[in-house]
Design an enzyme around this catalytic site. Structure first.
Site, PDB file in Angstrom:
ATOM      1  N   LEU A   1       0.865  -1.168   0.000  1.00 44.29           N
ATOM      2  CA  LEU A   1       0.000   0.000   0.000  1.00 44.29           C
ATOM      3  C   LEU A   1       0.906   1.223   0.000  1.00 44.29           C
ATOM      4  O   LEU A   1       1.985   1.200   0.608  1.00 44.29           O
ATOM      5  CB  LEU A   1      -0.904   0.028   1.242  1.00 44.29           C
ATOM      6  CG  LEU A   1      -1.975  -1.070   1.359  1.00 44.29           C
ATOM      7  CD1 LEU A   1      -2.704  -0.954   2.691  1.00 44.29           C
ATOM      8  CD2 LEU A   1      -2.966  -1.008   0.212  1.00 44.29           C
ATOM      9  N   ASP A   2       0.484   2.282  -0.684  1.00 40.88           N
ATOM     10  CA  ASP A   2       1.281   3.505  -0.692  1.00 40.88           C
ATOM     11  C   ASP A   2       1.561   3.988   0.719  1.00 40.88           C
ATOM     12  O   ASP A   2       0.817   3.682   1.658  1.00 40.88           O
ATOM     13  CB  ASP A   2       0.531   4.617  -1.440  1.00 40.88           C
ATOM     14  CG  ASP A   2       0.620   4.467  -2.935  1.00 40.88           C
ATOM     15  OD1 ASP A   2       1.470   3.699  -3.408  1.00 40.88           O
ATOM     16  OD2 ASP A   2      -0.175   5.128  -3.637  1.00 40.88           O
ATOM     17  N   LYS A   3       2.588   4.789   0.853  1.00 43.52           N
ATOM     18  CA  LYS A   3       2.942   5.349   2.154  1.00 43.52           C
ATOM     19  C   LYS A   3       1.769   6.109   2.768  1.00 43.52           C
ATOM     20  O   LYS A   3       1.529   6.038   3.979  1.00 43.52           O
ATOM     21  CB  LYS A   3       4.159   6.268   2.017  1.00 43.52           C
ATOM     22  CG  LYS A   3       4.625   6.888   3.327  1.00 43.52           C
ATOM     23  CD  LYS A   3       5.851   7.760   3.115  1.00 43.52           C
ATOM     24  CE  LYS A   3       6.271   8.444   4.421  1.00 43.52           C
ATOM     25  NZ  LYS A   3       7.454   9.316   4.222  1.00 43.52           N
TER      26      LYS A   3
ATOM     27  N   HIS B   1      -0.483   2.581  -8.323  1.00 42.85           N
ATOM     28  CA  HIS B   1      -1.323   3.740  -7.995  1.00 42.85           C
ATOM     29  C   HIS B   1      -2.699   3.656  -8.664  1.00 42.85           C
ATOM     30  O   HIS B   1      -3.273   4.676  -9.051  1.00 42.85           O
ATOM     31  CB  HIS B   1      -0.646   5.042  -8.431  1.00 42.85           C
ATOM     32  CG  HIS B   1       0.594   5.377  -7.667  1.00 42.85           C
ATOM     33  ND1 HIS B   1       0.723   5.212  -6.303  1.00 42.85           N
ATOM     34  CD2 HIS B   1       1.775   5.905  -8.095  1.00 42.85           C
ATOM     35  CE1 HIS B   1       1.924   5.605  -5.913  1.00 42.85           C
ATOM     36  NE2 HIS B   1       2.588   6.021  -6.982  1.00 42.85           N
TER      37      HIS B   1
ATOM     38  N   HIS C   1       1.828  -0.584  -6.018  1.00 43.94           N
ATOM     39  CA  HIS C   1       1.284   0.239  -4.945  1.00 43.94           C
ATOM     40  C   HIS C   1      -0.092   0.719  -5.312  1.00 43.94           C
ATOM     41  O   HIS C   1      -0.365   1.060  -6.454  1.00 43.94           O
ATOM     42  CB  HIS C   1       2.187   1.454  -4.709  1.00 43.94           C
ATOM     43  CG  HIS C   1       3.501   1.097  -4.120  1.00 43.94           C
ATOM     44  ND1 HIS C   1       3.906   1.571  -2.904  1.00 43.94           N
ATOM     45  CD2 HIS C   1       4.527   0.336  -4.570  1.00 43.94           C
ATOM     46  CE1 HIS C   1       5.128   1.135  -2.637  1.00 43.94           C
ATOM     47  NE2 HIS C   1       5.504   0.378  -3.645  1.00 43.94           N
TER      48      HIS C   1
END
Length: 248
Positions: free
Chosen positions: A102-104, A187, A247
């Protein structure tokens, strides 16, 4: 059956040289008997093993559900940032890794395990599973935008995304939706909303297949998966599986 020193290494009691030294120093017992030979064969399922006086329960694979918070990276280690594995440091294992990423700045459901085969199956691009996200948007979606998302949109790749499912969260502002996808492109959720002239303000994964984020887990907290939840994941890998590991 397996070597005693190998078992202790898999239980994260130290490097092979360290556990050999501990065994030879008489710090390990098997079924109440002091064993000083690292090559001693043990039954990992039946034998009672103690290391420095503490019982050791052998678990080849472990599975955790983490409520990933924003600001933490989905990696085993990072020289600059705090990782999701840092959040599980109290487990005393050095073989854990996140299944996918998962993205930051994205929070929500993340599975942590040391089962490489299961992770491989879940992340295989040949397989697909529903992944549901709660998205706070800059603007409410129009009926036309919802229709485009549900048909698949162009996010700048060779093919449009697969059809998504869009649900306006009941009782909430219209700019809060649940988006369900069956892929895992880089994304992807953010790019899909950009493709319909909108913007994701915050993003939270709440479901992967039949595995739903535990509502009692605070951000940054985790728990062991229940046996039925592990079986659910294994069915995902064997029957449906996740999309790619990019991500979100």
């Amino acid at each position: 059956m397996m070597r005693l020193d190998k078992l202790l290494c898999e239980m994260n009691k130290g490097a092979r040289s360290q556990v050999k030294k501990a065994v030879r120093a008489g710090l390990v017992t098997v079924n109440g008997l002091q064993i000083t030979r690292p090559e001693y064969q043990v039954d990992e399922k039946e034998d009672q093993i103690c290391y420095q006086g503490q019982p050791c329960v052998y678990e080849k694979y472990v599975y955790y559900m983490l409520h990933k918070p924003s600001g933490v990276v989905s990696a085993r280690e990072d020289g600059r940032e705090r990782t999701v594995i840092d959040l599980l440091s109290g487990e005393g294992r050095n073989d854990l890794f996140p299944v996918g990423r998962l993205d930051k700045d994205t929070e929500g459901l993340l599975v942590i395990t040391n089962d490489g085969q299961l992770a491989h199956e879940l992340l295989s691009p040949r397989k697909h599973v529903e992944k549901e996200y709660e998205c706070s948007l800059a603007r409410a979606l129009t009926a036309q935008q919802i229709e485009r998302l549900e048909q698949g949109v162009d996010i700048g790749e060779k093919r449009c995304t697969k059809p998504a499912k869009v649900q306006i969260v009941p009782g909430k502002e219209a700019a809060l939706i649940r988006l369900t996808i069956t892929e895992g492109k880089f994304h992807q959720v953010k790019r899909m909303l950009q493709a319909v002239d909108n913007e994701v303000l915050s993003l939270k994964r709440i479901r992967m297949g039949n595995l739903v984020l535990d509502g009692s887990l605070e951000r940054g907290c985790y728990r062991r998966l229940e046996p039925w939840e592990v079986e659910s994941l294994k069915k995902l890998g064997g029957e449906a599986g996740c999309g790619q590991s990019g991500h979100i």
